[in-house]
Motif scaffolding. Structure first.
Motif, short mmCIF file in Angstrom:
data_model
loop_
_atom_site.label_atom_id
_atom_site.label_comp_id
_atom_site.label_asym_id
_atom_site.label_seq_id
_atom_site.Cartn_x
_atom_site.Cartn_y
_atom_site.Cartn_z
N ILE A 54 0.84 -1.43 -0.10
CA ILE A 54 0.03 -0.04 0.04
C ILE A 54 0.83 1.30 0.01
O ILE A 54 2.25 1.26 0.16
N ILE A 55 0.24 2.63 -0.14
CA ILE A 55 0.83 3.62 -0.08
C ILE A 55 0.10 4.55 1.15
O ILE A 55 -1.04 4.75 0.82
N ILE A 56 0.98 5.18 1.92
CA ILE A 56 0.47 5.77 3.08
C ILE A 56 0.97 7.33 2.67
O ILE A 56 2.23 7.45 2.80
N THR A 57 0.02 8.09 2.29
CA THR A 57 0.40 9.54 1.84
C THR A 57 0.83 10.36 3.37
O THR A 57 0.62 9.90 4.57
N MET A 58 1.52 11.45 3.01
CA MET A 58 1.78 12.24 4.12
C MET A 58 0.62 12.80 4.77
O MET A 58 0.81 12.69 6.14
N ASN A 59 -0.32 13.02 4.27
CA ASN A 59 -1.69 13.27 4.91
C ASN A 59 -2.23 12.34 5.84
O ASN A 59 -2.81 12.58 6.89
N GLN A 60 -2.08 11.13 5.39
CA GLN A 60 -2.83 10.14 5.97
C GLN A 60 -1.67 9.90 7.31
O GLN A 60 -2.31 9.56 8.44
N GLN A 61 -0.38 10.00 7.13
CA GLN A 61 0.42 9.90 8.20
C GLN A 61 0.19 10.75 9.14
O GLN A 61 0.08 10.55 10.65
N ALA A 62 -0.23 11.96 8.95
CA ALA A 62 -0.11 13.12 9.80
C ALA A 62 -1.63 12.65 10.63
O ALA A 62 -1.80 13.46 12.10
N GLU A 63 -2.53 12.27 10.25
CA GLU A 63 -3.74 11.87 10.81
C GLU A 63 -3.74 10.59 11.99
O GLU A 63 -4.55 10.41 12.75
N ILE A 64 -2.56 9.95 11.73
CA ILE A 64 -2.27 8.71 12.38
C ILE A 64 -1.49 8.88 13.68
O ILE A 64 -0.30 9.17 13.43
N GLU A 65 -2.06 9.05 14.83
CA GLU A 65 -1.35 9.12 16.00
C GLU A 65 -0.93 7.93 16.71
O GLU A 65 0.08 8.03 17.72
N ASN A 66 -1.80 7.16 16.81
CA ASN A 66 -1.61 5.94 17.89
C ASN A 66 -1.69 4.41 16.89
O ASN A 66 -2.07 4.51 15.69
N PHE A 67 -1.31 3.34 17.49
CA PHE A 67 -1.29 2.17 17.04
C PHE A 67 -2.64 1.67 16.38
O PHE A 67 -2.67 0.90 15.36
N GLY A 68 -3.56 1.73 17.22
CA GLY A 68 -4.92 1.34 16.85
C GLY A 68 -5.48 2.25 15.71
O GLY A 68 -6.11 1.52 14.74
N GLN A 69 -5.21 3.41 15.56
CA GLN A 69 -5.54 4.03 14.32
C GLN A 69 -4.60 3.54 13.06
O GLN A 69 -5.24 3.53 12.03
N LEU A 70 -3.52 3.27 13.36
CA LEU A 70 -2.77 2.57 12.13
C LEU A 70 -3.20 1.41 11.65
O LEU A 70 -3.32 1.22 10.55
N VAL A 71 -3.55 0.47 12.55
CA VAL A 71 -4.10 -0.79 12.16
C VAL A 71 -5.35 -0.76 11.37
O VAL A 71 -5.66 -1.06 10.45
N ASP A 72 -6.29 0.41 11.82
CA ASP A 72 -7.63 0.54 11.08
C ASP A 72 -7.35 1.12 9.69
O ASP A 72 -8.00 0.81 8.81
N ALA A 73 -6.39 2.10 9.57
CA ALA A 73 -6.13 2.79 8.57
C ALA A 73 -5.45 1.60 7.45
O ALA A 73 -5.74 1.62 6.20
N VAL A 74 -4.71 0.98 8.03
CA VAL A 74 -3.94 -0.13 7.18
C VAL A 74 -4.98 -1.23 6.72
O VAL A 74 -5.16 -1.70 5.43
N GLY A 75 -5.91 -1.55 7.52
CA GLY A 75 -6.81 -2.49 7.21
C GLY A 75 -7.87 -1.98 6.07
O GLY A 75 -8.00 -2.84 5.10
N LYS A 76 -8.22 -0.81 6.15
CA LYS A 76 -8.95 -0.36 5.08
C LYS A 76 -8.26 -0.04 3.67
O LYS A 76 -8.69 -0.46 2.62
N MET A 77 -6.82 0.43 3.63
CA MET A 77 -5.97 0.32 2.57
C MET A 77 -5.94 -0.84 2.04
O MET A 77 -5.66 -0.88 0.79
N ALA A 78 -5.66 -2.03 2.68
CA ALA A 78 -5.17 -3.47 2.25
C ALA A 78 -6.46 -4.04 1.94
O ALA A 78 -6.51 -5.35 1.32
#
Length: 80
Positions: A54-78
């Protein structure tokens, strides 16, 4: 791919970056708890992008502050 699978795969990737052995929970923050600097974030994001194709944009990175948010975001992108 379910959330538990995404979670466990990211836990495996975060291990070498978790220098202080912080316990990883959904609330664990990258900046405060893990003390990731910008270079560490870039390296960690590159590992995730390679692992999940996947590609995580800089804007997406800025919105992800904790581990749970990262897991959810990666799950959606994948494409859970």
């Amino acid at each position: 791919m379910d959330r538990n699978d995404v979670d466990s795969r990211i836990r495996g990737l975060i291990e070498p970056f978790n220098k202080k052995g912080v316990e990883i929970t959904d609330a664990t923050t990258f900046a405060n708890d893990l003390e990731f600097d910008s270079l560490t974030v870039m390296d960690f994001v590159a590992e995730i992008e390679d692992e999940f194709d996947i590609i995580i944009t800089m804007n997406q990175q800025a919105e992800i502050e904790n581990f749970g948010q990262l897991v959810d975001a990666v799950g959606k992108m994948a494409g859970d």
